[in-house]
Design an enzyme around this catalytic site. Structure first.
Site, PDB file in Angstrom:
ATOM      1  N   PHE A  14      10.499  12.801 -14.368  1.00 33.76           N
ATOM      2  CA  PHE A  14      11.174  12.997 -13.075  1.00 33.76           C
ATOM      3  C   PHE A  14      12.226  11.899 -12.825  1.00 33.76           C
ATOM      4  O   PHE A  14      13.433  12.161 -12.808  1.00 33.76           O
ATOM      5  CB  PHE A  14      10.090  13.030 -11.987  1.00 33.76           C
ATOM      6  CG  PHE A  14      10.581  12.880 -10.580  1.00 33.76           C
ATOM      7  CD1 PHE A  14      11.653  13.632 -10.106  1.00 33.76           C
ATOM      8  CD2 PHE A  14       9.950  11.994  -9.705  1.00 33.76           C
ATOM      9  CE1 PHE A  14      12.089  13.491  -8.790  1.00 33.76           C
ATOM     10  CE2 PHE A  14      10.369  11.853  -8.396  1.00 33.76           C
ATOM     11  CZ  PHE A  14      11.445  12.595  -7.943  1.00 33.76           C
ATOM     12  N   THR A 133       5.504  -0.064  -9.786  1.00 39.47           N
ATOM     13  CA  THR A 133       5.260   0.740  -8.585  1.00 39.47           C
ATOM     14  C   THR A 133       4.717  -0.126  -7.449  1.00 39.47           C
ATOM     15  O   THR A 133       4.053  -1.143  -7.701  1.00 39.47           O
ATOM     16  CB  THR A 133       4.230   1.852  -8.904  1.00 39.47           C
ATOM     17  OG1 THR A 133       3.824   2.468  -7.681  1.00 39.47           O
ATOM     18  CG2 THR A 133       2.985   1.317  -9.592  1.00 39.47           C
ATOM     19  N   ASP A 134       4.961   0.300  -6.222  1.00 41.75           N
ATOM     20  CA  ASP A 134       4.407  -0.432  -5.069  1.00 41.75           C
ATOM     21  C   ASP A 134       2.877  -0.343  -5.031  1.00 41.75           C
ATOM     22  O   ASP A 134       2.226  -1.128  -4.334  1.00 41.75           O
ATOM     23  CB  ASP A 134       5.009   0.083  -3.745  1.00 41.75           C
ATOM     24  CG  ASP A 134       4.709   1.535  -3.425  1.00 41.75           C
ATOM     25  OD1 ASP A 134       4.092   2.239  -4.264  1.00 41.75           O
ATOM     26  OD2 ASP A 134       5.083   1.979  -2.323  1.00 41.75           O
ATOM     27  N   GLU A 135       2.301   0.613  -5.808  1.00 41.22           N
ATOM     28  CA  GLU A 135       0.839   0.777  -5.754  1.00 41.22           C
ATOM     29  C   GLU A 135       0.093  -0.428  -6.316  1.00 41.22           C
ATOM     30  O   GLU A 135      -1.099  -0.594  -6.057  1.00 41.22           O
ATOM     31  CB  GLU A 135       0.408   2.055  -6.494  1.00 41.22           C
ATOM     32  CG  GLU A 135       0.975   3.293  -5.846  1.00 41.22           C
ATOM     33  CD  GLU A 135       0.235   4.578  -6.199  1.00 41.22           C
ATOM     34  OE1 GLU A 135      -0.879   4.512  -6.738  1.00 41.22           O
ATOM     35  OE2 GLU A 135       0.795   5.649  -5.916  1.00 41.22           O
ATOM     36  N   TYR A 158      -4.756   4.251 -12.190  1.00 40.31           N
ATOM     37  CA  TYR A 158      -3.301   4.262 -12.409  1.00 40.31           C
ATOM     38  C   TYR A 158      -2.690   2.921 -12.016  1.00 40.31           C
ATOM     39  O   TYR A 158      -1.992   2.279 -12.805  1.00 40.31           O
ATOM     40  CB  TYR A 158      -2.651   5.410 -11.616  1.00 40.31           C
ATOM     41  CG  TYR A 158      -1.152   5.248 -11.445  1.00 40.31           C
ATOM     42  CD1 TYR A 158      -0.291   5.373 -12.534  1.00 40.31           C
ATOM     43  CD2 TYR A 158      -0.587   4.969 -10.190  1.00 40.31           C
ATOM     44  CE1 TYR A 158       1.094   5.208 -12.389  1.00 40.31           C
ATOM     45  CE2 TYR A 158       0.778   4.806 -10.033  1.00 40.31           C
ATOM     46  CZ  TYR A 158       1.615   4.933 -11.136  1.00 40.31           C
ATOM     47  OH  TYR A 158       2.978   4.765 -10.979  1.00 40.31           O
ATOM     48  N   LYS A 162      -0.812  -0.072 -14.234  1.00 39.01           N
ATOM     49  CA  LYS A 162       0.567  -0.532 -13.986  1.00 39.01           C
ATOM     50  C   LYS A 162       0.566  -2.044 -13.704  1.00 39.01           C
ATOM     51  O   LYS A 162       1.440  -2.769 -14.184  1.00 39.01           O
ATOM     52  CB  LYS A 162       1.185   0.229 -12.804  1.00 39.01           C
ATOM     53  CG  LYS A 162       1.455   1.708 -13.050  1.00 39.01           C
ATOM     54  CD  LYS A 162       2.487   1.991 -14.128  1.00 39.01           C
ATOM     55  CE  LYS A 162       3.899   1.643 -13.719  1.00 39.01           C
ATOM     56  NZ  LYS A 162       4.895   2.103 -14.723  1.00 39.01           N
ATOM     57  N   LEU A 198       2.819  15.533  -4.266  1.00 35.93           N
ATOM     58  CA  LEU A 198       2.726  16.144  -2.934  1.00 35.93           C
ATOM     59  C   LEU A 198       3.897  17.070  -2.575  1.00 35.93           C
ATOM     60  O   LEU A 198       3.674  18.260  -2.281  1.00 35.93           O
ATOM     61  CB  LEU A 198       2.594  15.048  -1.863  1.00 35.93           C
ATOM     62  CG  LEU A 198       2.480  15.592  -0.432  1.00 35.93           C
ATOM     63  CD1 LEU A 198       1.134  16.239  -0.178  1.00 35.93           C
ATOM     64  CD2 LEU A 198       2.719  14.479   0.602  1.00 35.93           C
ATOM     65  N   ASN A 257       1.069  11.887   5.812  1.00 33.16           N
ATOM     66  CA  ASN A 257       1.143  13.106   4.991  1.00 33.16           C
ATOM     67  C   ASN A 257       1.188  14.373   5.833  1.00 33.16           C
ATOM     68  O   ASN A 257       1.968  15.281   5.565  1.00 33.16           O
ATOM     69  CB  ASN A 257      -0.064  13.180   4.040  1.00 33.16           C
ATOM     70  CG  ASN A 257      -0.017  12.105   2.966  1.00 33.16           C
ATOM     71  OD1 ASN A 257       1.037  11.539   2.678  1.00 33.16           O
ATOM     72  ND2 ASN A 257      -1.179  11.798   2.390  1.00 33.16           N
ATOM     73  N   HIS A 292      -8.739   6.561  -1.842  1.00 32.54           N
ATOM     74  CA  HIS A 292      -7.370   6.898  -1.405  1.00 32.54           C
ATOM     75  C   HIS A 292      -6.722   5.745  -0.619  1.00 32.54           C
ATOM     76  O   HIS A 292      -7.182   5.403   0.473  1.00 32.54           O
ATOM     77  CB  HIS A 292      -7.474   8.137  -0.508  1.00 32.54           C
ATOM     78  CG  HIS A 292      -6.189   8.860  -0.316  1.00 32.54           C
ATOM     79  ND1 HIS A 292      -6.144  10.103   0.270  1.00 32.54           N
ATOM     80  CD2 HIS A 292      -4.921   8.539  -0.610  1.00 32.54           C
ATOM     81  CE1 HIS A 292      -4.896  10.512   0.319  1.00 32.54           C
ATOM     82  NE2 HIS A 292      -4.128   9.573  -0.202  1.00 32.54           N
TER      83      HIS A 292
END
Ligand code: NAD
Ligand code: DAU
Length: 352
Positions: A14, A133-135, A158, A162, A198, A257, A292
């Site tokens: 992507f 990633t910000d995660e 994940y 990272k 999403l 969301n 989550h």
């Protein structure tokens, strides 16, 4: 014009496809080598408009294959790397953490070692840019924004993979002097987004009048950035970032969301000529994602002050463009959901 030979990994995915497109079109004197394994997430149909350009080359291969990486560096005299190849979907990481550790950690380590070995410690004009990633910062309390100083606190397989790869990139900078850059971006959206995430999942389901699965109570917050703005930030950091530094990238655009899904339903009812409220009736609350993260929110002021980058596309305009793109490209969506896109490589690259 400056000549450069840049290796972009994960360029058929992507974000990678937007980065490849930007660099191929903006820098005709650069050779852009797109190295991608073409996993389920890699789709060469994303790059049809640049595949015949003379400064673009596709190399099918795996970042776990270190010999192959050495060959690519040597064959194309690579002097810059933009590393996006990864397993990227949190839900999949919960089912297969080892695959995520393997691709995201060992794959990154292989690439670092190929760069170090190929450049023979002659790092003049070289750069290894890792897309994170910000995660990796974990989940943010309301009112708190992640800065580059925020401690790393990954909470899913994940994000743990990272974060680990970020540490290896910093270790290569510190231990071997490899010139490195890291950026950590918030959630992207836009054309060519695989419909397991999403926004494209919801667009696809609304189109097909299927239920819209909202995890938990839909109160989790994400900071959304149009993918072309991310690609422009990567360009700004690649050319103007300081070696050894980390840069946060974000849209300053937080949405719960459930509010986002309702807004999408409203936009799509309008576009599809459906009665207002038709799509929102498809919303179904489902079991929450385990562990989550509640909220991600980025402070991108370092990037803005050092490079002048700013998001150019507002969320309202970007979401409308995205919906219009999916409506105009239902063939792409059909190929992805049916798996037909997997045959594109054989058709284009193995026909002779
Ligand atoms: P994606 O899943 O769409 O694409 C990943 C690409 O990597 C695919 O083309 C896939 O074929 C390739 N790939 C996977 N394993 C490989 C391997 N072993 N060897 C070679 N290629 C391989 O991912 P994306 O959403 O475009 O994300 C790209 C990068 O940006 C990732 O590193 C991700 O962690 C990071 N990121 C994503 C977001 C987001 O919102 N999507 C936000 C911040 C950072
Ligand atoms: O923040 C950057 C990250 O954003 C990237 O590093 C990841 O690669 C990318 O996948 C994305 O991770 P998220 O987990 O935030 O994205 P996803 O689209 O999977 O989910 C966004 C939010 O929507 C999240 O709170 C979970 C929720 N969700 C997701 C899906 C797929 C639902 O409620 N229903 C769904 O069906």
């Amino acid at each position: 014009m400056t000549k450069r030979n840049i290796l972009i990994t994960g360029g058929a995915g992507f974000i990678g496809s937007h980065v490849v497109r930007l660099f191929v079109n903006k820098y005709p004197s650069y050779l852009i080598v797109n190295l991608d394994k073409l996993t389920y997430a890699g789709n060469l149909e994303n790059l049809k408009d640049v595949e015949n350009k003379s400064n673009y080359h596709f190399a099918k291969g795996d970042i776990l294959d270190v010999e192959f990486l050495y060959e690519v560096f040597k064959k194309h005299d690579i002097d810059g790397v933009i590393h996006l190849a990864a397993e990227s979907h949190v839900d999949r990481s919960l089912h297969n953490p080892v695959e995520f550790a393997s691709t995201n950690i060992i794959g990154t380590l292989n690439l670092l070692s190929a760069a170090q070995a190929s450049w023979h410690s002659n790092y003049q004009g070289k750069v290894f840019y890792h897309i994170s990633t910000d995660e990796v910062y974990g989940s943010a309390e309301h009112g708190i924004f992640f800065t580059e100083q925020t401690p790393i606190d990954p909470r899913s397989p994940y994000s743990a993979s990272k974060a680990s790869s970020d540490h290896f990139v910093n270790a290569y900078n510190n231990s071997y002097g490899l010139p490195t850059l890291i950026s950590r971006c918030s959630n992207n959206y836009g054309p060519y987004h695989f419909p397991e995430k999403l926004i494209p999942l919801m667009i696809n389901n609304i189109l097909n009048s299927k239920s819209l699965p909202v995890y938990g109570k839909g109160e989790n917050v994400r900071d959304w950035l149009f993918v072309e703005d991310h690609a422009r930030a990567i360009d700004a950091i690649f050319h103007g970032g300081t070696s050894g530094q980390v840069y946060n990238i974000g849209g300053n655009n937080e949405w719960r969301n459930i509010d986002l899904v309702n807004f999408l339903c409203h936009t799509m009812d309008h576009k599809l000529g459906r009665e207002e409220g038709t799509s929102a009736r498809l919303i179904t609350y489902v079991k929450d994602r385990p562990g989550h993260d509640l909220r991600y929110a980025i402070d991108a002021s370092k990037l803005i002050s050092e490079t002048g980058w700013r998001p150019q596309v507002s969320f309202e305009v970007g979401l409308e463009m995205t919906v219009e793109w999916y409506l105009a490209n239902q063939e792409w969506l059909r190929h992805v959901t049916s798996g037909e896109y997997l045959q594109y490589y054989a058709k284009m690259y193995q026909s002779s």
